[in-house]
Design a protein around this motif. Structure first.
Motif, PDB file in Angstrom:
ATOM      1  N   GLY A  11      36.738  44.288  32.085  1.00  0.00           N
ATOM      2  CA  GLY A  11      37.689  44.352  33.178  1.00  0.00           C
ATOM      3  C   GLY A  11      37.743  42.991  33.839  1.00  0.00           C
ATOM      4  O   GLY A  11      37.784  41.968  33.158  1.00  0.00           O
ATOM      5  N   TYR A  12      37.676  43.005  35.151  1.00  0.00           N
ATOM      6  CA  TYR A  12      37.673  41.734  35.869  1.00  0.00           C
ATOM      7  C   TYR A  12      36.318  41.050  35.691  1.00  0.00           C
ATOM      8  O   TYR A  12      35.278  41.689  35.714  1.00  0.00           O
ATOM      9  N   ARG A  13      36.374  39.754  35.535  1.00  0.00           N
ATOM     10  CA  ARG A  13      35.203  38.890  35.627  1.00  0.00           C
ATOM     11  C   ARG A  13      35.710  37.571  36.203  1.00  0.00           C
ATOM     12  O   ARG A  13      36.913  37.291  36.106  1.00  0.00           O
ATOM     13  N   PRO A  14      34.852  36.804  36.832  1.00  0.00           N
ATOM     14  CA  PRO A  14      35.317  35.547  37.420  1.00  0.00           C
ATOM     15  C   PRO A  14      36.080  34.697  36.407  1.00  0.00           C
ATOM     16  O   PRO A  14      35.644  34.508  35.282  1.00  0.00           O
TER      17      PRO A  14
ATOM     18  N   MET B  16      44.833  42.281  42.421  1.00  0.00           N
ATOM     19  CA  MET B  16      43.372  42.158  42.377  1.00  0.00           C
ATOM     20  C   MET B  16      42.734  42.473  43.730  1.00  0.00           C
ATOM     21  O   MET B  16      41.650  43.044  43.783  1.00  0.00           O
ATOM     22  N   ALA B  17      43.419  42.133  44.805  1.00  0.00           N
ATOM     23  CA  ALA B  17      42.876  42.393  46.143  1.00  0.00           C
ATOM     24  C   ALA B  17      42.809  43.885  46.455  1.00  0.00           C
ATOM     25  O   ALA B  17      42.015  44.300  47.297  1.00  0.00           O
ATOM     26  N   ARG B  18      43.619  44.683  45.766  1.00  0.00           N
ATOM     27  CA  ARG B  18      43.636  46.127  46.034  1.00  0.00           C
ATOM     28  C   ARG B  18      43.226  46.959  44.819  1.00  0.00           C
ATOM     29  O   ARG B  18      43.364  48.178  44.817  1.00  0.00           O
ATOM     30  N   LEU B  19      42.710  46.308  43.786  1.00  0.00           N
ATOM     31  CA  LEU B  19      42.303  46.989  42.563  1.00  0.00           C
ATOM     32  C   LEU B  19      41.357  48.148  42.875  1.00  0.00           C
ATOM     33  O   LEU B  19      40.341  47.983  43.541  1.00  0.00           O
ATOM     34  N   ASP B  20      41.721  49.331  42.399  1.00  0.00           N
ATOM     35  CA  ASP B  20      40.924  50.537  42.583  1.00  0.00           C
ATOM     36  C   ASP B  20      40.722  51.168  41.201  1.00  0.00           C
ATOM     37  O   ASP B  20      41.659  51.729  40.636  1.00  0.00           O
ATOM     38  N   PRO B  21      39.512  51.087  40.647  1.00  0.00           N
ATOM     39  CA  PRO B  21      39.277  51.609  39.297  1.00  0.00           C
ATOM     40  C   PRO B  21      39.591  53.103  39.135  1.00  0.00           C
ATOM     41  O   PRO B  21      39.784  53.572  38.021  1.00  0.00           O
TER      42      PRO B  21
ATOM     43  N   ARG C 259      42.321  54.437  40.048  1.00  0.00           N
ATOM     44  CA  ARG C 259      43.756  54.586  39.760  1.00  0.00           C
ATOM     45  C   ARG C 259      44.337  53.431  38.951  1.00  0.00           C
ATOM     46  O   ARG C 259      45.444  53.541  38.423  1.00  0.00           O
ATOM     47  N   ASP C 260      43.624  52.301  38.852  1.00  0.00           N
ATOM     48  CA  ASP C 260      44.137  51.089  38.214  1.00  0.00           C
ATOM     49  C   ASP C 260      43.264  50.669  37.030  1.00  0.00           C
ATOM     50  O   ASP C 260      42.055  50.876  37.034  1.00  0.00           O
ATOM     51  N   LEU C 261      43.897  50.029  36.058  1.00  0.00           N
ATOM     52  CA  LEU C 261      43.191  49.465  34.912  1.00  0.00           C
ATOM     53  C   LEU C 261      43.534  47.985  34.811  1.00  0.00           C
ATOM     54  O   LEU C 261      44.715  47.615  34.809  1.00  0.00           O
ATOM     55  N   PHE C 262      42.524  47.163  34.736  1.00  0.00           N
ATOM     56  CA  PHE C 262      42.698  45.748  34.406  1.00  0.00           C
ATOM     57  C   PHE C 262      41.788  45.509  33.215  1.00  0.00           C
ATOM     58  O   PHE C 262      40.571  45.418  33.339  1.00  0.00           O
ATOM     59  N   LEU C 263      42.379  45.492  32.017  1.00  0.00           N
ATOM     60  CA  LEU C 263      41.618  45.399  30.782  1.00  0.00           C
ATOM     61  C   LEU C 263      41.793  44.019  30.172  1.00  0.00           C
ATOM     62  O   LEU C 263      42.925  43.535  30.018  1.00  0.00           O
ATOM     63  N   THR C 264      40.680  43.413  29.807  1.00  0.00           N
ATOM     64  CA  THR C 264      40.687  42.089  29.204  1.00  0.00           C
ATOM     65  C   THR C 264      39.964  42.148  27.865  1.00  0.00           C
ATOM     66  O   THR C 264      39.091  42.992  27.653  1.00  0.00           O
ATOM     67  N   ALA C 265      40.333  41.245  26.970  1.00  0.00           N
ATOM     68  CA  ALA C 265      39.674  41.133  25.666  1.00  0.00           C
ATOM     69  C   ALA C 265      39.287  39.676  25.456  1.00  0.00           C
ATOM     70  O   ALA C 265      40.120  38.776  25.617  1.00  0.00           O
ATOM     71  N   TYR C 266      38.021  39.468  25.095  1.00  0.00           N
ATOM     72  CA  TYR C 266      37.473  38.125  24.887  1.00  0.00           C
ATOM     73  C   TYR C 266      36.993  37.977  23.452  1.00  0.00           C
ATOM     74  O   TYR C 266      36.427  38.904  22.877  1.00  0.00           O
ATOM     75  N   ASP C 267      37.194  36.768  22.896  1.00  0.00           N
ATOM     76  CA  ASP C 267      36.720  36.495  21.545  1.00  0.00           C
ATOM     77  C   ASP C 267      35.244  36.098  21.575  1.00  0.00           C
ATOM     78  O   ASP C 267      34.616  36.095  22.635  1.00  0.00           O
ATOM     79  N   ARG C 268      34.708  35.749  20.423  1.00  0.00           N
ATOM     80  CA  ARG C 268      33.279  35.401  20.313  1.00  0.00           C
ATOM     81  C   ARG C 268      32.899  34.185  21.145  1.00  0.00           C
ATOM     82  O   ARG C 268      31.753  34.047  21.556  1.00  0.00           O
TER      83      ARG C 268
ATOM     84  N   THR D  87      47.398  45.743  32.031  1.00  0.00           N
ATOM     85  CA  THR D  87      47.087  46.324  33.331  1.00  0.00           C
ATOM     86  C   THR D  87      47.886  47.601  33.519  1.00  0.00           C
ATOM     87  O   THR D  87      49.037  47.686  33.081  1.00  0.00           O
ATOM     88  N   VAL D  88      47.273  48.577  34.173  1.00  0.00           N
ATOM     89  CA  VAL D  88      47.987  49.747  34.668  1.00  0.00           C
ATOM     90  C   VAL D  88      47.803  49.742  36.175  1.00  0.00           C
ATOM     91  O   VAL D  88      46.678  49.805  36.673  1.00  0.00           O
ATOM     92  N   ASP D  89      48.898  49.615  36.886  1.00  0.00           N
ATOM     93  CA  ASP D  89      48.897  49.598  38.345  1.00  0.00           C
ATOM     94  C   ASP D  89      49.328  50.985  38.818  1.00  0.00           C
ATOM     95  O   ASP D  89      50.485  51.369  38.680  1.00  0.00           O
ATOM     96  N   GLY D  90      48.384  51.730  39.371  1.00  0.00           N
ATOM     97  CA  GLY D  90      48.659  53.097  39.778  1.00  0.00           C
ATOM     98  C   GLY D  90      48.964  53.269  41.251  1.00  0.00           C
ATOM     99  O   GLY D  90      49.064  54.400  41.724  1.00  0.00           O
ATOM    100  N   GLU D  91      49.149  52.167  41.983  1.00  0.00           N
ATOM    101  CA  GLU D  91      49.349  52.261  43.432  1.00  0.00           C
ATOM    102  C   GLU D  91      50.514  53.177  43.804  1.00  0.00           C
ATOM    103  O   GLU D  91      50.415  53.969  44.732  1.00  0.00           O
TER     104      GLU D  91
END
Length: 168
Positions: free
Chosen positions: A9-12, A48-53, A55-64, A73-77
């Motif tokens: 999900g989110y990471r710095p 990101m300031a209102r992200l609520d797991p 109702r919301d999805l922020f999905l990321t994919a990282y390589d090796r 992202t799914v924004d369910g607000e």
């Protein structure tokens, strides 16, 4: 390829990397510039300031090498009134054609079902034919199109809606 990816999900740094992924594609391919990038940054920052797991999805994919190669992202607000909004779906050039887009979309659809969202929508524009095929295979239907986007007068917007059932 997706077997060698880390989904998170989110990471710095995820916000900046997501914006960079979008600009790496949309600037050279479609001529989108500062107006698009600043709107993207503003809207993603607000999300990101209102992200609520719950109702919301922020999905990321990282390589090796720990490079961001895709997001969705799914924004369910406003899901009750307008439907959940699928946003910021992008796959890096290096990862295209290896199933990552399908995997990200499948995760988003799974999230919609898991949250019992009866409908969802996404906005995009004409000319993204591979993405459109993926949307339609996952039950999204084109319901509106044709208006010029704010980022380029030559690009026409589209709205797709999902009613909870993928295409057979």
């Amino acid at each position: 390829m997706t077997a060698h990816l880390t989904f998170d999900g989110y990471r710095p740094g995820a916000l900046a990397a997501t914006i960079a992924l979008h600009m790496a594609y949309y600037a050279p391919t479609w001529g989108f510039g500062a107006a698009f990038e600043s709107a993207l940054a503003r809207e993603m920052g607000d999300f990101m300031a209102r992200l609520d797991p719950a109702r919301d999805l922020f999905l990321t994919a990282y390589d090796r090498e720990n490079h961001l190669v895709g997001t969705i992202t799914v924004d369910g607000e406003n899901a009750t009134d307008d439907g959940a909004r699928v946003r910021w779906f992008v796959v890096s050039e290096a990862a295209r054609g290896h199933g990552l887009g399908k995997r990200l979309m499948a995760e988003a659809i799974h999230f919609l079902h898991a949250r019992d969202y009866p409908r969802a929508y996404l906005t995009t524009f004409e000319g993204l034919d591979t993405a459109r095929t993926l949307y339609e295979r996952n039950g999204f239907r084109l319901v509106e199109g044709g208006a010029a986007t704010a980022w380029s007068g030559d690009v026409r917007s589209q709205r797709f809606e999902w009613s909870g059932r993928p295409r057979p």
